[in-house]
Design a protein around this motif. Sequence first.
Motif, PDB file in Angstrom:
ATOM      1  N   ASN B 152       0.742  -1.237   0.023  1.00 57.32           N
ATOM      2  CA  ASN B 152       0.116  -0.073   0.065  1.00 57.32           C
ATOM      3  C   ASN B 152       0.851   1.243  -0.042  1.00 57.32           C
ATOM      4  O   ASN B 152       0.235   2.326   0.396  1.00 57.32           O
ATOM      5  N   ALA B 153       2.246   0.991  -0.444  1.00 52.63           N
ATOM      6  CA  ALA B 153       2.846   2.297  -0.364  1.00 52.63           C
ATOM      7  C   ALA B 153       2.535   3.605  -1.030  1.00 52.63           C
ATOM      8  O   ALA B 153       1.865   3.135  -2.127  1.00 52.63           O
ATOM      9  N   PRO B 154       2.438   4.665  -0.617  1.00 55.03           N
ATOM     10  CA  PRO B 154       1.731   5.856  -1.116  1.00 55.03           C
ATOM     11  C   PRO B 154       2.526   5.725  -2.815  1.00 55.03           C
ATOM     12  O   PRO B 154       3.603   5.566  -2.989  1.00 55.03           O
ATOM     13  N   ASP B 155       1.636   6.517  -3.653  1.00 60.76           N
ATOM     14  CA  ASP B 155       2.235   6.434  -5.040  1.00 60.76           C
ATOM     15  C   ASP B 155       1.740   7.727  -5.633  1.00 60.76           C
ATOM     16  O   ASP B 155       1.389   7.635  -7.141  1.00 60.76           O
ATOM     17  N   VAL B 156       1.391   8.723  -4.948  1.00 59.45           N
ATOM     18  CA  VAL B 156       1.041  10.166  -5.811  1.00 59.45           C
ATOM     19  C   VAL B 156       2.026  11.162  -5.646  1.00 59.45           C
ATOM     20  O   VAL B 156       1.515  12.273  -5.653  1.00 59.45           O
ATOM     21  N   MET B 157       3.240  10.965  -5.598  1.00 58.15           N
ATOM     22  CA  MET B 157       4.261  11.886  -5.502  1.00 58.15           C
ATOM     23  C   MET B 157       4.339  12.357  -3.909  1.00 58.15           C
ATOM     24  O   MET B 157       3.332  12.365  -3.200  1.00 58.15           O
ATOM     25  N   TRP B 158       5.398  13.136  -3.623  1.00 62.00           N
ATOM     26  CA  TRP B 158       5.638  13.568  -2.204  1.00 62.00           C
ATOM     27  C   TRP B 158       4.695  14.562  -2.231  1.00 62.00           C
ATOM     28  O   TRP B 158       4.192  14.884  -1.070  1.00 62.00           O
ATOM     29  N   LEU B 159       4.002  15.340  -3.017  1.00 63.26           N
ATOM     30  CA  LEU B 159       3.293  16.526  -2.773  1.00 63.26           C
ATOM     31  C   LEU B 159       1.701  16.230  -2.833  1.00 63.26           C
ATOM     32  O   LEU B 159       0.931  16.990  -2.433  1.00 63.26           O
ATOM     33  N   ALA B 160       1.541  14.926  -3.230  1.00 67.48           N
ATOM     34  CA  ALA B 160       0.203  14.432  -2.909  1.00 67.48           C
ATOM     35  C   ALA B 160      -0.922  15.374  -3.312  1.00 67.48           C
ATOM     36  O   ALA B 160      -1.921  15.719  -2.598  1.00 67.48           O
ATOM     37  N   TYR B 161      -0.930  15.818  -4.600  1.00 64.65           N
ATOM     38  CA  TYR B 161      -1.941  16.746  -5.198  1.00 64.65           C
ATOM     39  C   TYR B 161      -3.298  16.124  -5.136  1.00 64.65           C
ATOM     40  O   TYR B 161      -3.440  15.239  -5.654  1.00 64.65           O
ATOM     41  N   ALA B 162      -4.495  17.090  -4.604  1.00 67.57           N
ATOM     42  CA  ALA B 162      -5.676  16.606  -4.510  1.00 67.57           C
ATOM     43  C   ALA B 162      -6.177  16.841  -6.028  1.00 67.57           C
ATOM     44  O   ALA B 162      -5.340  17.701  -6.837  1.00 67.57           O
ATOM     45  N   PRO B 163      -7.196  16.318  -6.409  1.00 65.76           N
ATOM     46  CA  PRO B 163      -7.918  15.275  -5.926  1.00 65.76           C
ATOM     47  C   PRO B 163      -7.588  13.913  -6.166  1.00 65.76           C
ATOM     48  O   PRO B 163      -8.315  13.196  -5.685  1.00 65.76           O
ATOM     49  N   LEU B 164      -6.308  13.703  -6.503  1.00 64.55           N
ATOM     50  CA  LEU B 164      -5.850  12.590  -6.715  1.00 64.55           C
ATOM     51  C   LEU B 164      -5.781  11.609  -5.522  1.00 64.55           C
ATOM     52  O   LEU B 164      -5.699  10.140  -5.381  1.00 64.55           O
ATOM     53  N   THR B 165      -5.560  12.327  -4.430  1.00 60.23           N
ATOM     54  CA  THR B 165      -5.574  11.743  -2.927  1.00 60.23           C
ATOM     55  C   THR B 165      -6.779  11.282  -2.461  1.00 60.23           C
ATOM     56  O   THR B 165      -6.817  10.582  -1.582  1.00 60.23           O
ATOM     57  N   GLU B 166      -7.694  11.689  -3.017  1.00 58.03           N
ATOM     58  CA  GLU B 166      -9.325  11.495  -2.534  1.00 58.03           C
ATOM     59  C   GLU B 166      -9.537   9.939  -2.576  1.00 58.03           C
ATOM     60  O   GLU B 166      -8.864   9.386  -3.602  1.00 58.03           O
ATOM     61  N   LYS B 167     -10.374   9.615  -1.955  1.00 57.11           N
ATOM     62  CA  LYS B 167     -10.832   8.097  -2.071  1.00 57.11           C
ATOM     63  C   LYS B 167     -11.231   7.747  -3.220  1.00 57.11           C
ATOM     64  O   LYS B 167     -11.077   6.529  -3.907  1.00 57.11           O
ATOM     65  N   ALA B 168     -11.725   8.620  -3.992  1.00 53.73           N
ATOM     66  CA  ALA B 168     -12.314   8.234  -5.510  1.00 53.73           C
ATOM     67  C   ALA B 168     -11.280   7.889  -6.314  1.00 53.73           C
ATOM     68  O   ALA B 168     -11.404   7.003  -7.074  1.00 53.73           O
ATOM     69  N   PHE B 169     -10.202   8.539  -6.209  1.00 55.53           N
ATOM     70  CA  PHE B 169      -9.035   8.228  -7.086  1.00 55.53           C
ATOM     71  C   PHE B 169      -7.798   7.320  -6.448  1.00 55.53           C
ATOM     72  O   PHE B 169      -7.015   6.677  -7.052  1.00 55.53           O
ATOM     73  N   SER B 170      -7.813   7.606  -5.217  1.00 55.72           N
ATOM     74  CA  SER B 170      -6.814   6.544  -4.427  1.00 55.72           C
ATOM     75  C   SER B 170      -7.364   5.595  -3.380  1.00 55.72           C
ATOM     76  O   SER B 170      -7.405   5.900  -2.294  1.00 55.72           O
ATOM     77  N   PRO B 171      -8.396   4.757  -3.952  1.00 60.11           N
ATOM     78  CA  PRO B 171      -8.858   3.725  -2.989  1.00 60.11           C
ATOM     79  C   PRO B 171      -7.798   3.059  -2.141  1.00 60.11           C
ATOM     80  O   PRO B 171      -6.609   3.111  -2.632  1.00 60.11           O
ATOM     81  N   GLY B 172      -8.185   2.145  -1.395  1.00 63.91           N
ATOM     82  CA  GLY B 172      -6.995   1.591  -0.509  1.00 63.91           C
ATOM     83  C   GLY B 172      -6.428   2.451   0.595  1.00 63.91           C
ATOM     84  O   GLY B 172      -7.254   3.253   0.754  1.00 63.91           O
ATOM     85  N   HIS B 173      -5.415   1.911   1.014  1.00 65.97           N
ATOM     86  CA  HIS B 173      -4.913   2.902   2.347  1.00 65.97           C
ATOM     87  C   HIS B 173      -3.772   3.552   1.895  1.00 65.97           C
ATOM     88  O   HIS B 173      -2.980   4.233   2.832  1.00 65.97           O
ATOM     89  N   THR B 174      -3.106   3.600   0.628  1.00 60.60           N
ATOM     90  CA  THR B 174      -2.000   4.344   0.439  1.00 60.60           C
ATOM     91  C   THR B 174      -1.890   5.786   1.164  1.00 60.60           C
ATOM     92  O   THR B 174      -0.855   6.117   1.823  1.00 60.60           O
TER      93      THR B 174
END
Lengths: 401, 564, 196
Positions: B152-174
């Motif tokens: 489940n390692a995070p996978d959206v850059m260290w800046l974690a731009y929304a909305p990619l980080t929202e449940k809709a686009f990043s399900p699971g627990h990353t």
Amino acid sequence: MKGRRRFNAFVAQRIFLCDSVQHQRGRPRALFITPHKSETHNLQQHHRYFDAKQMSSIMRKHDSPSTRPFLWAAFLLVKPALSRAWAQTKHTPPSIFAPASTPAHEIFGLSMFVLAITGGIFVVVGGLLTFAIIRYRSRKDDDASEPPQIYGSVQVELAWTVVPVLIVVVLFLTTARIIFAVQDAPEPKDALDVTVVGHQFWWEFRYPKLGIVTANELHVPVKQATFLHLLSADVMHSFWVPELAGKTDLIPNHPNDMWIAPQRTGLFLGQCAQFCGPEHAKMLLRVYVDTPEQFQAWVKDQQQPAVDDAAVAAGRHLFETQACTNCHAVNGTAAIGTFGPDLTHLATRDTIAAGAVKNTPQDLHEWIKDPAHFKEGVLMPAMQLSDPQIDQLVAYLDTLK
Amino acid sequence: MADQPFPIAGSLDVTPPRVREQMTVGEWLHAWVVTVDHKRLGILYIVYAIFFLLVAGAEALAVRIQLARPDNHFLTADVYDRMFTMHGTTMVFLVGMPILFGFGNYLVPIMIGARDMAFPRLNAFSFWLTAFGGLLLYYSFIGGYGLYGMGNAPDVMWLAYAPLTEKAFSPGHTMDYWALSLILSGFGTLGTAINIIATALSMRCRGMTLFRMPLFVWLMLVTSALTLITITPLTAAQIMLVIDRYLGGHFFDTQAGGSAMIWLHFFWIFGHPEVYVLVLPAFGMANEIIPVFSRKAIFGYPAMAAASIGIAFVSTGVWAHHMFTVGMTSVGNTFFVLSTMVVGIPTGIKIFNWLATLWGGKIQFRPPMLFCLAFLFQFLIAGLTGIMLSVAPWNWQLHNSYFVIAHFHYVLVGAIVFCIFAGIYYWYPKAIGRMLDETLAKWHFWLFLIGFHVTFDTMHFAGFLGMPRSIYTYEADRGWGTLNMIVSIGGFIQAIAVLIFAYNLIHSYFRGRIAGNDPWDAWTLEWSTPSPPPVYNFATDPVVHSRRPLWDLKHPEDPDWKYE
Amino acid sequence: MSAIPTFPTAEPWSLPSRGRVAMLSLIIGESAIFTIFVVAYIYYIGKSISGPTPQQVLDIPFFNTVCLLSSSVTIWLSERQIERGNIKAFAALWALTMALGIEFIVGTALEWHKLIYVDGLTIHTNLFGTTFYSLVGLHATHVVVGLLMLTVVMIFTLTGHINIRHTERVQVLALYWHFVDAVWVVVFTVVYIVGR
Ligand code: HEA
Ligand code: HEA
Ligand code: CUA
Ligand SMILES: [Cu+2]
């Protein structure tokens, strides 16, 4: 109230994207420009290659004895990579130092100026550092005494505060000029409007005034301004074709605009420049800058409804009875999905899957069989069809000229 | 002369006979875990950070292998994304922050003549909180799709731009791992920052006025103050993200009217000052090391302190230079261009003061100094590429390209990591009591220098040719193949250098030459104590009369306090 | 070979209290957290795409506000008592402070209960719900934490462990309580006045 409007726009964009949406979403801010006459003229002198001749003209523009050697050094460093890239003839591989369009060109001029100034600072400060290190190294025959201790000097400190302040003022003013020239340029009347919608891993292009919807391959006429209205259907993306302009992000709920005014025809490559998920790397962009005639012909063709060829009725039937229609639209048929690219004129494109795959019957076959084979993170599922079925589908898709 | 005890109060060694030898492993471990001694905590921080440097470095190597050739299939898209995200996150939060606060922990009290931090137990608590945050982050590798898919390692850059980080686009627990672990380590950092401020302001020995503090302490003080208002916005934004993900909030939920822009602002209100939080302590180390090996007092001490405060101050108002492409108004863009360029002025003052310190000195090319000299050049270049990026129109081209990657590795590696290496070579003898091997050190230096330039100089050109960051692969026809191959080779040269360094750390721990109190003939208080210093640092509280107390002792004929 | 340098060694040497420095630092950090939440709240005022709106459901919590603000006064009075070594009066005022704080929490709980069960506003409903519960909740959390610390002091006081020597620490704690009150002024203004 504003939030409500934006939301409507969002829903519209996501679900049915009718052209009227554009009017809701357009930002009041004017961002558009046609190149001024003189600029156009300037640009025509612009060479296809970033060669020594062009370099000299840059040098003439920003001439100063201290910066000259550095500019040449920079040029020599960049040149091999650039020329190698150009050796391939099919299209122009990207480079920010080969502008082919107005904003990119202005940025290029500015960048050379800034490069010269920063290069000058580097040479001076770096030179002093090198000198100090060599001159004041401790030597073998040295006595063990400590050098004279100097604690500081107000005059000297003042001097090296004031000089950078002046440099900053110069840099700032030049930069500000270009920011306003590019960003606040008014929109000319004959401009072409294109709405760009970023989707996870593909681009949707809509020409509201021309009634065209297409995907991944943008066609624009040469020597005319094109205004891109940037929207996003899901997450952030960024539209970047280095030769044509700087990049601008496509952000959900936050419409953006940018413009290009290409000065020569050709195929320009770019790609999504904001991480948007697993297939961000394969969200490629192709911009075809056509001659006015080519462009008119292309427009005519795209405005037709889909070809209905009885010979491929089986494929068409399959297409319309499978889930394909949930996601794809084919103008003039029952397929009106908007989750995936519009396929009405699929066969006129050189590539599929946002530039990642060639548009050949074999690759199309492979793609429908297993899209993830080309793009691991793709949002189109493998449809579990048999090979003969896929052949029929491909035959049908190939008629969509 | 190295071992000659200085007649300064507190240098008296009344250490009880060493008991470590008689400890069992269990007791030894227990002693380290329950310790509240600032020196041990400092070492724990540093060891923890070096461990993660290796881990994140290995992740960088995976990235480099994947990118070495076009259309490579070494990593899948998913795994690549996890690799570079974890690389960036780890390097910033589990390497940069802890190692610098580790140095702060070790050095601040001893440099100001105190016996410990202001709040030793809070100190230990902060460390373990940070450590737990790091472990939690890495726990994400387990579970999810299994180790092969990198869990489940995070996978959206260290800046974690929304909305990619929202449940809709990043399900699971990353993103849950990302947010929760960084919130935790953020609180740890906050605790340490508070502690360092309180220590520097309230624990100074007699005579140690603010303007006699060593510059490293000044820089730690400024950094910690900046941390207070830097790490907290990130914590706040991450709490919002967690609210969105767990409680169904809509802060960054663009489908319910939320805004992606607000995350951008919040993140960079943290993110930009954060990079100065990382670089200021590195400056601090350079401020200690460069004078000692030039055999001269630092040039313009007040200007140095003032410039640091200036940098910290201006840096809180420049964040949107990371957002020139998101469609701000032209006025907004112009403002942030100006504020960003202004940072160059106080930073320039620092560069020039270092230059003036070298000027007229007798420069000794010992390992710490070598790293510092390389740092000067590299930071100069990195700063200038920063200025190029701050030119908004050019930024529209360069943003999110490998030019940016090159810029910030030039600062993060070329400046910070180089200074950290310098600092380790400089203070290792103090903390361990033995010198690091100098031959190995030179191998380390030259290989790392070459590797660094091969890697990161080349990246600039990839950026010019339009190569965006965060891509797991690219097509052959883009013409980036050769450049990337060179970059990857450089990465491996760096790896060899880092391994030599790691070996040196362990080797010299057992075999190194005994260092004595003051191997570098230096001037700040830590060198008046035995190496390693006793738990209480100073037997009696020292008294100082100038910025360089040991200089005064060594040169009674020409003491510093005469000039203050 | 000059003589031992002579310098003034007897100069007075006093440094700020580390407790105060640390608490002030904490307050600065916390202010940054609150600032972010307040900015988010203000940014999203009127941006919700469905009801209910603040105008429809929010009542101004006058009583709560008065209670919380006066608790700042009572804690200040109790600080003065402990300074003088007057432990009994200190304890009484301290208890009063706690009571006022508890009233605030109870009041907030009742308000939330009404919002959730009567008006159907949850954190999930719309942007207003999200920002409202987050901001007010963040503040309420701070009040609860403050109350816990006040309770610890109260227990020590009742068991006779507090005396004049603890003045400094009590004052540092009171600093936190004052901060929590001051934040409420901001939250109150933003949520109940500007936002309505
Ligand atoms: C320690 C880290 C550190 C430091 C010190 C800096 C320092 C600077 N940075 Fe950098 N930066 C990063 C780490 C750092 N940066 C990171 C990590 C990112 C990317 C984050 C991400 O997206 O993942 C980034 C990205 C970044 C961007 C955004 C790029 C983009 O994504 O589009 C910009 C744009 O303005 C920028 C500018 C600057 C400037 C102007 C400085 C200045 O402070 C430099 C000042 C120094 C000098 C100028 C040199 C010395 C001065 C003189 C010799 C005086 C004379 C000079 C003049 C008068 C000009 N940086
Ligand atoms: C302090 C910060 C820091 C440091 C030191 C580094 C060091 C390095 N970084 Fe990194 N990097 C970042 C901070 C840092 N980076 C950040 C913030 C990002 C952005 C991430 C994002 O976009 O989200 C980034 C992104 C980034 C990318 C871009 C990825 C992408 O966008 O797709 C690349 C690509 O080449 C890269 C490479 C490297 C390399 C080759 C090194 C080398 O210098 C590393 C050298 C060290 C080693 C090679 C270690 C050697 C050790 C071993 C081999 C032993 C292993 C053994 C055990 C584990 C026991 N980094
Ligand atoms: Cu779309 Cu990256
Ligand atoms: Cu920045």
